[in-house]
Design an enzyme around this catalytic site. Structure first.
Site, short mmCIF file in Angstrom:
data_model
loop_
_atom_site.label_atom_id
_atom_site.label_comp_id
_atom_site.label_asym_id
_atom_site.label_seq_id
_atom_site.Cartn_x
_atom_site.Cartn_y
_atom_site.Cartn_z
N HIS A 154 0.84 -1.20 0.00
CA HIS A 154 0.00 0.00 0.00
C HIS A 154 0.87 1.24 0.00
O HIS A 154 1.85 1.34 0.76
CB HIS A 154 -0.92 0.03 1.22
CG HIS A 154 -1.77 1.28 1.27
ND1 HIS A 154 -2.70 1.57 0.31
CD2 HIS A 154 -1.79 2.32 2.15
CE1 HIS A 154 -3.28 2.73 0.60
NE2 HIS A 154 -2.74 3.20 1.71
N SER A 155 0.55 2.19 -0.89
CA SER A 155 1.26 3.45 -1.00
C SER A 155 2.75 3.18 -1.27
O SER A 155 3.06 2.48 -2.23
CB SER A 155 1.03 4.28 0.27
OG SER A 155 1.34 5.64 0.06
N LEU A 156 3.67 3.69 -0.45
CA LEU A 156 5.08 3.40 -0.68
C LEU A 156 5.33 1.90 -0.73
O LEU A 156 6.22 1.44 -1.47
CB LEU A 156 5.94 4.03 0.43
CG LEU A 156 7.43 3.72 0.41
CD1 LEU A 156 8.08 4.24 -0.87
CD2 LEU A 156 8.13 4.31 1.63
N SER A 185 3.67 -0.25 -2.25
CA SER A 185 3.48 -0.69 -3.63
C SER A 185 4.76 -0.54 -4.43
O SER A 185 5.15 -1.42 -5.19
CB SER A 185 2.37 0.13 -4.30
OG SER A 185 1.14 -0.05 -3.66
N SER A 187 -1.56 -0.81 -4.21
CA SER A 187 -2.68 -0.04 -3.66
C SER A 187 -2.27 1.40 -3.38
O SER A 187 -1.22 1.64 -2.78
CB SER A 187 -3.15 -0.70 -2.35
OG SER A 187 -4.01 0.14 -1.61
#
Length: 256
Positions: free
Chosen positions: A90-92, A94, A118
């Site tokens: 998720h976020s970083l 990803s 994500s």
């Protein structure tokens, strides 16, 4: 392979052999323990969350400050193995999952059967760096809270927790803001892309992951902002479980 270091690097749910393993990578400033609550609601996967230095039980360890050293550290210490597995970030997280996948390919090691990303734009798209990692602690926390949210009120209210949180955030934003995408052959695996409908990451930026693989790409957005997966986890986990059903178990694995 430094298996002795493994307990420090992974926070894991219950063993679920022959289910495929799901390795999770947290958002900037986040901890692996956030994913543990998912374990009981993903019966089709054995969950392992990667715990980076400088957070959780590894609070006193030196943090990574570049993507290259982070990827090298994970590959040297986390034995993903040869059994079918998948990545979620998720976020970083990803971006980290994507770069680890590329490094595994370069090292001619088995790749995840599916990459689930994500809340993060496709990495080859232009990124407007705000140099948040150079801000003083309080300004850094306030800027991240304003842009992304997700920082608990108890952290914002505690000087000690703010200091600890700022250390992890600064390291992760330095990684993000000094990252430079390097062109390479596209991956050849399927990618599932999640995002929040009210997030600053646009549908176009999510769709652009299609350009980074020759495999199938599925994009789904959920109600909510950058941390939509905390706000309404049930539909997210159902979609994640659906994506993981395409990952073969050891029993169903095709012969070599």
């Amino acid at each position: 392979m430094q298996t002795a270091a493994l307990p420090r690097w992974l926070v894991s749910g219950a063993p679920r052999s022959p289910a495929p393993k799901l390795y999770c990578f947290a958002h900037g400033g986040g901890s692996a323990t956030e994913y543990l609550r998912w374990a009981r609601n993903l019966p089709g996967a054995e969950l392992h969350a990667v715990q980076l230095p400088g957070r959780g039980t590894r609070l006193n360890e030196p943090v990574f400050t570049s993507m290259d050293t982070l990827v090298e550290g994970v590959l040297a210490n986390v034995p993903f193995g040869t059994a079918p597995y998948a990545f979620f970030g998720h976020s970083l997280g990803s971006l980290i999952a994507y770069e680890i996948t590329r490094a595994l390919r370069t090292a001619d090691r088995p790749l995840p059967a599916r990459l689930v990303v994500s809340g993060y734009p496709a990495p080859h798209m232009p990124y407007a760096s705000q140099e948040l990692h150079t801000l003083p602690d309080d300004e850094l926390i306030e800027a991240v809270s304003r842009i992304h949210g997700g920082i608990p009120e108890e952290v914002l209210a505690s000087e000690e927790l703010r200091e600890l949180t700022a250390t992890a955030l600064r390291a992760d934003y330095r990684i993000l803001e000094t990252y430079s995408w390097r062109a390479d052959e596209p991956l050849s695996l399927p990618i599932t892309v999640f995002g929040g409908l009210a997030d600053h990451v646009t549908a176009e930026q999510l769709q652009a992951w299609q350009e980074l693989t020759t495999g199938e790409v599925t994009v789904r957005q959920f109600p909510g902002d950058h941390f939509y997966l905390r706000e309404q986890p049930a539909p997210v986990l159902r979609s994640l479980a659906g994506a993981l059903r395409t990952v073969p178990t050891q029993e169903r694995r095709a012969p070599c």
